[in-house]
Design an enzyme around this catalytic site. Structure first.
Site, short mmCIF file in Angstrom:
data_model
loop_
_atom_site.label_atom_id
_atom_site.label_comp_id
_atom_site.label_asym_id
_atom_site.label_seq_id
_atom_site.Cartn_x
_atom_site.Cartn_y
_atom_site.Cartn_z
N SER A 50 5.73 26.14 125.61
CA SER A 50 4.75 25.23 125.02
C SER A 50 4.11 24.35 126.09
O SER A 50 4.63 24.21 127.21
CB SER A 50 5.42 24.33 123.98
OG SER A 50 6.25 23.37 124.62
N ASP A 84 2.42 28.53 124.04
CA ASP A 84 2.42 27.94 122.70
C ASP A 84 1.80 26.54 122.67
O ASP A 84 1.96 25.75 123.60
CB ASP A 84 3.88 27.86 122.22
CG ASP A 84 4.00 27.58 120.73
OD1 ASP A 84 3.16 28.09 119.96
OD2 ASP A 84 4.95 26.88 120.34
N HIS A 85 1.11 26.25 121.58
CA HIS A 85 0.53 24.93 121.31
C HIS A 85 -0.28 24.40 122.49
O HIS A 85 -0.10 23.26 122.95
CB HIS A 85 1.62 23.93 120.92
CG HIS A 85 2.02 24.05 119.47
ND1 HIS A 85 1.22 23.58 118.44
CD2 HIS A 85 3.10 24.60 118.90
CE1 HIS A 85 1.83 23.84 117.29
NE2 HIS A 85 2.96 24.47 117.54
N ASP A 106 -4.20 25.28 120.02
CA ASP A 106 -3.94 24.28 118.99
C ASP A 106 -5.04 23.21 118.96
O ASP A 106 -5.01 22.24 119.70
CB ASP A 106 -2.59 23.63 119.23
CG ASP A 106 -2.19 22.67 118.13
OD1 ASP A 106 -2.95 22.54 117.14
OD2 ASP A 106 -1.12 22.04 118.25
N GLU A 136 -4.03 27.47 114.36
CA GLU A 136 -3.36 26.78 113.26
C GLU A 136 -4.39 26.09 112.38
O GLU A 136 -5.36 25.51 112.87
CB GLU A 136 -2.37 25.74 113.82
CG GLU A 136 -1.58 24.99 112.76
CD GLU A 136 -0.61 24.00 113.38
OE1 GLU A 136 -0.65 22.81 112.99
OE2 GLU A 136 0.18 24.40 114.25
N HIS A 183 7.38 20.57 112.39
CA HIS A 183 7.99 20.68 113.71
C HIS A 183 9.10 19.63 113.89
O HIS A 183 9.06 18.56 113.29
CB HIS A 183 6.96 20.46 114.81
CG HIS A 183 5.90 21.51 114.87
ND1 HIS A 183 4.62 21.30 114.44
CD2 HIS A 183 5.93 22.79 115.33
CE1 HIS A 183 3.89 22.40 114.63
NE2 HIS A 183 4.67 23.32 115.16
N HIS A 211 5.41 27.91 111.66
CA HIS A 211 5.87 26.96 112.66
C HIS A 211 6.88 26.01 112.01
O HIS A 211 6.97 25.91 110.80
CB HIS A 211 4.70 26.15 113.21
CG HIS A 211 3.81 26.91 114.14
ND1 HIS A 211 3.09 26.30 115.15
CD2 HIS A 211 3.51 28.22 114.23
CE1 HIS A 211 2.39 27.20 115.81
NE2 HIS A 211 2.63 28.38 115.27
N ASN A 233 8.39 30.85 114.44
CA ASN A 233 8.61 30.05 115.64
C ASN A 233 9.83 29.15 115.48
O ASN A 233 9.96 28.45 114.47
CB ASN A 233 7.39 29.17 115.92
CG ASN A 233 6.20 29.95 116.42
OD1 ASN A 233 6.13 31.17 116.30
ND2 ASN A 233 5.23 29.24 116.99
N THR A 236 13.58 23.68 117.92
CA THR A 236 14.57 22.62 117.77
C THR A 236 15.96 23.16 117.49
O THR A 236 16.97 22.60 117.96
CB THR A 236 14.14 21.66 116.64
OG1 THR A 236 12.85 21.12 116.97
CG2 THR A 236 15.13 20.52 116.48
#
Length: 283
Positions: A50, A84-85, A106, A136, A183, A211, A233, A236
């Site tokens: 990310s 990512d993102h 994103d 997204e 998230h 996500h 995805n 965490t």
């Protein structure tokens, strides 16, 4: 084996009504754990870096990307690299040369028309480089210090008609949809809107991405895959596994100073989490 392409893995998963698991990596231990977990269940996997992970690594993409690519090429299962993102256009333009086959651009924080324009430009550039691109639409929340998402707030969830227009006008290859996950959740209490997912699947002709999956219980994840989610995805959940294992080890061994001792325990815990989640997804 050679690096796999994210688009190929997701397309294959969608065709088989399963989902490919995509895990966010921060350290080399994350990389090794994700690959070991995927190998233990003989499943393909996506390693995701990310923009926040790049910031943590002093803003440098290549050290982690090169390590991930080297490990992936020695894996016994297909492994793809995904950026990512991404909000920074400068980082976006580093993707191809760094070995990534795909990117999630994103711009969801922007109003719809601005999101569409920024994503269209990113998609045009990405496709010219041979990259598969994900975007997204909706409010997944929980990133970059955002408050926890109220998944029931008006307008938070992805509207199927708007999503159909967005995909057509932006040219993206996959869409991350807001259906009740968030998230950075540390409890697995998210309840997904499966009726909305059904309508999104019917409305769109591209793979759908979930996500914030760390906060989604196993039965909800399995139902989401059955309902059309083709890429899941996870970030965490790995950090929870690693941190918990390291804490437990250090509590039992307060004299420990060799980082290999506790990092290996954390790596093993993450690998077990990877394998368990891949089994849930049916991959």
């Amino acid at each position: 084996m050679p690096l796999a392409a994210t688009g190929d893995l997701v397309t294959a998963a969608a065709g088989a009504r399963t989902a490919v698991a995509a895990f966010n990596i921060i350290t080399l231990e994350h990389v090794e754990a994700v690959i070991a977990g995927a190998e233990s269940v003989a499943a393909p996997v996506v390693l995701q870096v990310s923009e926040n992970a790049v910031k943590f690594r002093y803003g440098r993409l290549l050290p982690l990307a090169r390590a991930a690519a080297a490990a992936a090429e020695r894996a016994s299962v297909p492994v793809a690299l995904h950026l990512d993102h991404v909000q920074s256009d400068d980082l976006l333009r580093q993707a191809s040369a760094a070995g990534f086959s795909s990117v999630m651009y994103d711009a969801a924080r922007l109003p719809y028309e601005e999101n569409l324009a920024a994503t269209r430009a990113a998609a045009d550039w990405a496709h010219a480089q041979g990259l598969w691109i994900e975007a997204e639409l909706g409010a997944v929340g929980g990133k970059n210090g955002e408050p926890p998402l109220d998944a029931h707030a008006p307008g938070a969830r992805t509207d199927p008609a708007e999503a159909r227009a967005f995909v057509a006008d932006s040219g993206v290859d996959a869409l991350a949809v807001a259906i009740g996950s968030s998230h950075a959740m540390t409890t697995r209490t998210a309840a997904l809107d499966h009726d909305r997912l059904k309508r999104l699947t019917a409305a769109l002709g591209v793979p759908l991405v979930l996500h914030g999956s760390s906060g989604v219980p196993d039965d909800e994840l399995a139902a989401a895959v059955a309902g059309g989610i083709a890429k899941v995805n996870v970030g965490t959940a790995l950090n929870i596994a690693m941190t918990g294992a390291v804490r437990e080890f250090l509590a039992a061994h307060p004299e420990a100073v060799d980082s290999r001792k506790y990092l290996s325990v954390g790596r093993e815990a993450m690998a077990e989490t990877v394998a368990r989640l891949i089994r849930v997804l049916g991959a």
